[in-house]
Design a protein around this motif. Sequence first.
Motif, PDB file in Angstrom:
ATOM      1  N   THR A   1      45.039  64.240 -68.275  1.00 34.00           N
ATOM      2  CA  THR A   1      43.959  63.265 -68.100  1.00 34.00           C
ATOM      3  C   THR A   1      43.535  62.666 -69.437  1.00 34.00           C
ATOM      4  O   THR A   1      43.239  61.466 -69.530  1.00 34.00           O
ATOM      5  N   TYR A   2      43.499  63.495 -70.478  1.00 31.57           N
ATOM      6  CA  TYR A   2      43.019  63.056 -71.788  1.00 31.57           C
ATOM      7  C   TYR A   2      44.160  62.889 -72.801  1.00 31.57           C
ATOM      8  O   TYR A   2      43.925  62.825 -74.004  1.00 31.57           O
ATOM      9  N   LYS A   3      45.370  62.821 -72.335  1.00 29.75           N
ATOM     10  CA  LYS A   3      46.545  62.665 -73.193  1.00 29.75           C
ATOM     11  C   LYS A   3      46.388  61.477 -74.137  1.00 29.75           C
ATOM     12  O   LYS A   3      46.104  60.362 -73.695  1.00 29.75           O
ATOM     13  N   PRO A   4      46.561  61.677 -75.455  1.00 29.52           N
ATOM     14  CA  PRO A   4      46.484  60.540 -76.384  1.00 29.52           C
ATOM     15  C   PRO A   4      47.604  59.537 -76.125  1.00 29.52           C
ATOM     16  O   PRO A   4      48.658  59.874 -75.571  1.00 29.52           O
ATOM     17  N   THR A   5      47.385  58.326 -76.546  1.00 28.98           N
ATOM     18  CA  THR A   5      48.405  57.284 -76.440  1.00 28.98           C
ATOM     19  C   THR A   5      49.335  57.357 -77.643  1.00 28.98           C
ATOM     20  O   THR A   5      48.881  57.375 -78.788  1.00 28.98           O
ATOM     21  N   ASP A   6      50.625  57.405 -77.375  1.00 33.04           N
ATOM     22  CA  ASP A   6      51.625  57.449 -78.440  1.00 33.04           C
ATOM     23  C   ASP A   6      52.622  56.320 -78.222  1.00 33.04           C
ATOM     24  O   ASP A   6      53.380  56.338 -77.246  1.00 33.04           O
ATOM     25  N   PRO A   7      52.654  55.317 -79.084  1.00 28.44           N
ATOM     26  CA  PRO A   7      53.539  54.166 -78.865  1.00 28.44           C
ATOM     27  C   PRO A   7      55.019  54.519 -78.856  1.00 28.44           C
ATOM     28  O   PRO A   7      55.824  53.789 -78.279  1.00 28.44           O
TER      29      PRO A   7
ATOM     30  N   ALA B   1      33.850  68.391 -74.058  1.00 27.36           N
ATOM     31  CA  ALA B   1      34.865  69.058 -74.878  1.00 27.36           C
ATOM     32  C   ALA B   1      36.169  68.262 -74.907  1.00 27.36           C
ATOM     33  O   ALA B   1      36.767  68.051 -75.971  1.00 27.36           O
ATOM     34  N   TRP B   2      36.623  67.809 -73.743  1.00 27.06           N
ATOM     35  CA  TRP B   2      37.873  67.059 -73.702  1.00 27.06           C
ATOM     36  C   TRP B   2      37.712  65.689 -74.365  1.00 27.06           C
ATOM     37  O   TRP B   2      38.647  65.197 -75.023  1.00 27.06           O
ATOM     38  N   GLU B   3      36.551  65.056 -74.223  1.00 25.45           N
ATOM     39  CA  GLU B   3      36.322  63.783 -74.906  1.00 25.45           C
ATOM     40  C   GLU B   3      36.315  63.967 -76.415  1.00 25.45           C
ATOM     41  O   GLU B   3      36.868  63.142 -77.156  1.00 25.45           O
ATOM     42  N   CYS B   4      35.689  65.041 -76.875  1.00 29.92           N
ATOM     43  CA  CYS B   4      35.714  65.363 -78.301  1.00 29.92           C
ATOM     44  C   CYS B   4      37.146  65.583 -78.761  1.00 29.92           C
ATOM     45  O   CYS B   4      37.562  65.108 -79.817  1.00 29.92           O
ATOM     46  N   TRP B   5      37.910  66.321 -77.963  1.00 28.36           N
ATOM     47  CA  TRP B   5      39.313  66.639 -78.290  1.00 28.36           C
ATOM     48  C   TRP B   5      40.129  65.370 -78.488  1.00 28.36           C
ATOM     49  O   TRP B   5      40.875  65.249 -79.463  1.00 28.36           O
ATOM     50  N   ARG B   6      39.973  64.421 -77.596  1.00 33.03           N
ATOM     51  CA  ARG B   6      40.792  63.203 -77.685  1.00 33.03           C
ATOM     52  C   ARG B   6      40.222  62.184 -78.663  1.00 33.03           C
ATOM     53  O   ARG B   6      40.965  61.616 -79.478  1.00 33.03           O
TER      54      ARG B   6
ATOM     55  N   GLY C   1      39.666  63.163 -83.671  1.00 31.17           N
ATOM     56  CA  GLY C   1      40.261  63.494 -82.391  1.00 31.17           C
ATOM     57  C   GLY C   1      41.773  63.422 -82.434  1.00 31.17           C
ATOM     58  O   GLY C   1      42.376  62.922 -83.395  1.00 31.17           O
ATOM     59  N   MET C   2      42.414  63.903 -81.393  1.00 30.81           N
ATOM     60  CA  MET C   2      43.874  63.880 -81.348  1.00 30.81           C
ATOM     61  C   MET C   2      44.417  62.451 -81.403  1.00 30.81           C
ATOM     62  O   MET C   2      45.474  62.214 -81.995  1.00 30.81           O
ATOM     63  N   GLN C   3      43.696  61.511 -80.817  1.00 35.29           N
ATOM     64  CA  GLN C   3      44.144  60.124 -80.901  1.00 35.29           C
ATOM     65  C   GLN C   3      44.121  59.635 -82.345  1.00 35.29           C
ATOM     66  O   GLN C   3      45.029  58.917 -82.787  1.00 35.29           O
ATOM     67  N   ASP C   4      43.085  60.014 -83.092  1.00 37.54           N
ATOM     68  CA  ASP C   4      43.016  59.642 -84.511  1.00 37.54           C
ATOM     69  C   ASP C   4      44.234  60.156 -85.271  1.00 37.54           C
ATOM     70  O   ASP C   4      44.782  59.467 -86.139  1.00 37.54           O
ATOM     71  N   LEU C   5      44.645  61.381 -84.966  1.00 38.10           N
ATOM     72  CA  LEU C   5      45.744  61.998 -85.710  1.00 38.10           C
ATOM     73  C   LEU C   5      47.088  61.419 -85.298  1.00 38.10           C
ATOM     74  O   LEU C   5      47.969  61.222 -86.144  1.00 38.10           O
TER      75      LEU C   5
ATOM     76  N   VAL D   1      58.569  63.903 -83.477  1.00 40.23           N
ATOM     77  CA  VAL D   1      57.905  64.517 -82.330  1.00 40.23           C
ATOM     78  C   VAL D   1      56.553  65.064 -82.757  1.00 40.23           C
ATOM     79  O   VAL D   1      56.425  65.699 -83.817  1.00 40.23           O
ATOM     80  N   ILE D   2      55.520  64.830 -81.950  1.00 39.01           N
ATOM     81  CA  ILE D   2      54.161  65.308 -82.209  1.00 39.01           C
ATOM     82  C   ILE D   2      53.761  66.276 -81.105  1.00 39.01           C
ATOM     83  O   ILE D   2      53.943  65.998 -79.922  1.00 39.01           O
ATOM     84  N   MET D   3      53.181  67.404 -81.496  1.00 41.72           N
ATOM     85  CA  MET D   3      52.648  68.386 -80.554  1.00 41.72           C
ATOM     86  C   MET D   3      51.127  68.378 -80.617  1.00 41.72           C
ATOM     87  O   MET D   3      50.549  68.265 -81.702  1.00 41.72           O
ATOM     88  N   ALA D   4      50.481  68.509 -79.452  1.00 38.74           N
ATOM     89  CA  ALA D   4      49.014  68.564 -79.398  1.00 38.74           C
ATOM     90  C   ALA D   4      48.598  69.673 -78.450  1.00 38.74           C
ATOM     91  O   ALA D   4      48.931  69.639 -77.262  1.00 38.74           O
ATOM     92  N   GLY D   5      47.871  70.663 -78.974  1.00 39.73           N
ATOM     93  CA  GLY D   5      47.389  71.777 -78.169  1.00 39.73           C
ATOM     94  C   GLY D   5      46.068  71.452 -77.499  1.00 39.73           C
ATOM     95  O   GLY D   5      45.295  70.620 -77.991  1.00 39.73           O
ATOM     96  N   GLY D   6      45.782  72.099 -76.370  1.00 37.65           N
ATOM     97  CA  GLY D   6      44.574  71.813 -75.606  1.00 37.65           C
ATOM     98  C   GLY D   6      43.361  72.592 -76.050  1.00 37.65           C
ATOM     99  O   GLY D   6      43.261  73.008 -77.208  1.00 37.65           O
ATOM    100  N   LEU D   7      42.414  72.808 -75.143  1.00 38.35           N
ATOM    101  CA  LEU D   7      41.166  73.511 -75.446  1.00 38.35           C
ATOM    102  C   LEU D   7      41.374  75.021 -75.438  1.00 38.35           C
ATOM    103  O   LEU D   7      42.465  75.525 -75.199  1.00 38.35           O
ATOM    104  N   ALA D   8      40.268  75.745 -75.697  1.00 41.70           N
ATOM    105  CA  ALA D   8      40.257  77.211 -75.630  1.00 41.70           C
ATOM    106  C   ALA D   8      41.354  77.813 -76.481  1.00 41.70           C
ATOM    107  O   ALA D   8      42.125  78.658 -76.043  1.00 41.70           O
ATOM    108  N   TYR D   9      41.433  77.367 -77.744  1.00 45.31           N
ATOM    109  CA  TYR D   9      42.438  77.847 -78.678  1.00 45.31           C
ATOM    110  C   TYR D   9      43.842  77.533 -78.179  1.00 45.31           C
ATOM    111  O   TYR D   9      44.765  78.345 -78.285  1.00 45.31           O
ATOM    112  N   SER D  10      44.023  76.350 -77.635  1.00 44.55           N
ATOM    113  CA  SER D  10      45.290  75.847 -77.092  1.00 44.55           C
ATOM    114  C   SER D  10      45.749  76.612 -75.857  1.00 44.55           C
ATOM    115  O   SER D  10      46.903  76.479 -75.444  1.00 44.55           O
ATOM    116  N   ASN D  11      44.857  77.368 -75.230  1.00 44.46           N
ATOM    117  CA  ASN D  11      45.213  78.134 -74.038  1.00 44.46           C
ATOM    118  C   ASN D  11      44.903  77.383 -72.748  1.00 44.46           C
ATOM    119  O   ASN D  11      45.359  77.776 -71.671  1.00 44.46           O
ATOM    120  N   ASP D  12      44.138  76.282 -72.846  1.00 43.31           N
ATOM    121  CA  ASP D  12      43.711  75.530 -71.662  1.00 43.31           C
ATOM    122  C   ASP D  12      44.330  74.135 -71.685  1.00 43.31           C
ATOM    123  O   ASP D  12      43.975  73.301 -72.510  1.00 43.31           O
TER     124      ASP D  12
END
Length: 493
Positions: free
Chosen positions: A383-389, A331-336, A350-354, A366-377
């Motif tokens: 650990t899976y934070k996207p890279t943002d230059p 799930a987290w790999e899919c997310w990122r 994935g969030m990295q793509d976006l 500024v970019i916001m990224a919500g987590g799993l479980a409808y952004s509740n998790d």
Amino acid sequence: MRHPPRSMLLAATGAVALVGAMVVPVVTASGATPSCTVEYSVTSQWDTGFQGSVRITNNMAPVSGWSLSFDFAGGQKVTQGWNAKWSQSATTVTATNESWNGSLGTGASVSAGFLADWSGSNAVPSAFKLNGTTCNVDSEPTPPTSPPPTSPPPSTTAPALHVSGNKLVDADGTGRRLLGVNRSGGEFMCVQGYGIWDGPVDDAAVAAIADWKANTVRIPLNEECWLGLSNIKPEYAGANYIAAVKDLVAKVEAHGMTPIVELHWTYGQYTGNSAGCSDVHATCQKPMPDAQYTPSFWSSVASTFKADQAVAFDLFNEPYPDRATSTTTQAWECWRDGGTCPGIGYEVAGMQDLVDAVRSTGAQNVIMAGGLAYSNDLSQWLTYKPTDPTGNLVAAYHVYNFNTCANESCWNSTLAPVAAQVPLVAGEIGENTCSHAFVDQVMKWFDDHGLSYLGWTWNTWDCSAGPSLISDYDGTPTAYGTGLRDHLRALDG
């Protein structure tokens, strides 16, 4: 928030399908204070009908009952209304008070709305009478010798934002917590063929949000409407939709509030666990954004707003790939990373793509990224934070009383570590109890940790249709909304 069907919202509000967001200029006269004023607006309009509203202000002696009358000149016919007893004889429309809103003190105002049919033209009424007294006419016969003073402009525009450590700051390095509301509508009205916004978004409606001492408004959007795909009515899509979003963003900023442009509904067919709909089109919350359209959406949005760093971007409302995949790691790999995700039948962005799509335009917003479980998790967000230059990445979180992570123990164990490293914004907080005991707890914890939060939602629904903060777009709070309003005002004081 996962929306109820539009039919439920209509049943709950007593309204019918509406479209458009046209506002007719207020009909008023200059000079000394009139005995009464009436602001008339068309908040939505479609081929054969429209939704209108009137705001009546009594500047005379207090009254215990009121009756407003005006004449239509374009063949319009009132079919139903609210906050008043509406009737029409020939061209004359009469609205009389309900039992609960008849008292109007000196300087007091009341609003009422209606639905009407029209054909040929939809001319604005030219005269209004309150209890027989003509409104919008100077109460003194002699005009002033000099022009009346103009109203001051709205408060200063919203500040440009960037990330500094684990804080959001303005250009001077002053910290800014994002505290405010969500303004739902742009995600569902267009794709369902009703219009662009759900209810008014004119300057008065935005000013009402600012009056709660909110400093942020989150604006949910629909990718198919923004991109103007063929399944959307052209009047609610593409350039028309984008212009409406830009206009609302400008109004929010003019009142000193931060606009968060957020992608809510997306393309891609998903019929697996917890599916919101079986439709391939952007008519419900999908588990993840789609590779076919979402990167293009964010490239376009970023290009539109990259010159304005007061605008923040929320990449995707409520991811839930964890409901489709068999393991948390998947799930987290899919997310990122997106791509081919187990259990999801379309190619995922994935969030990295976006993040890459936004940054490829040169946008540093500024970019916001919500987590799993409808952004509740957010348990593995770091650990899976996207890279943002640019380093302008924020963790987004949603919490309702019915979520899994909805108590201090979970917040201390999963949110606090994230908030120690990056800014954390609760893009949605709410409860379905018609009260505010739970959000009071949320706000206290977030206040104690210097974090941001926004209530869901600034719409006139009711508890059966989802948490709604207001019963009227003038800012009248529900019992639930009272908690957020009073808390924001207390913080501002």
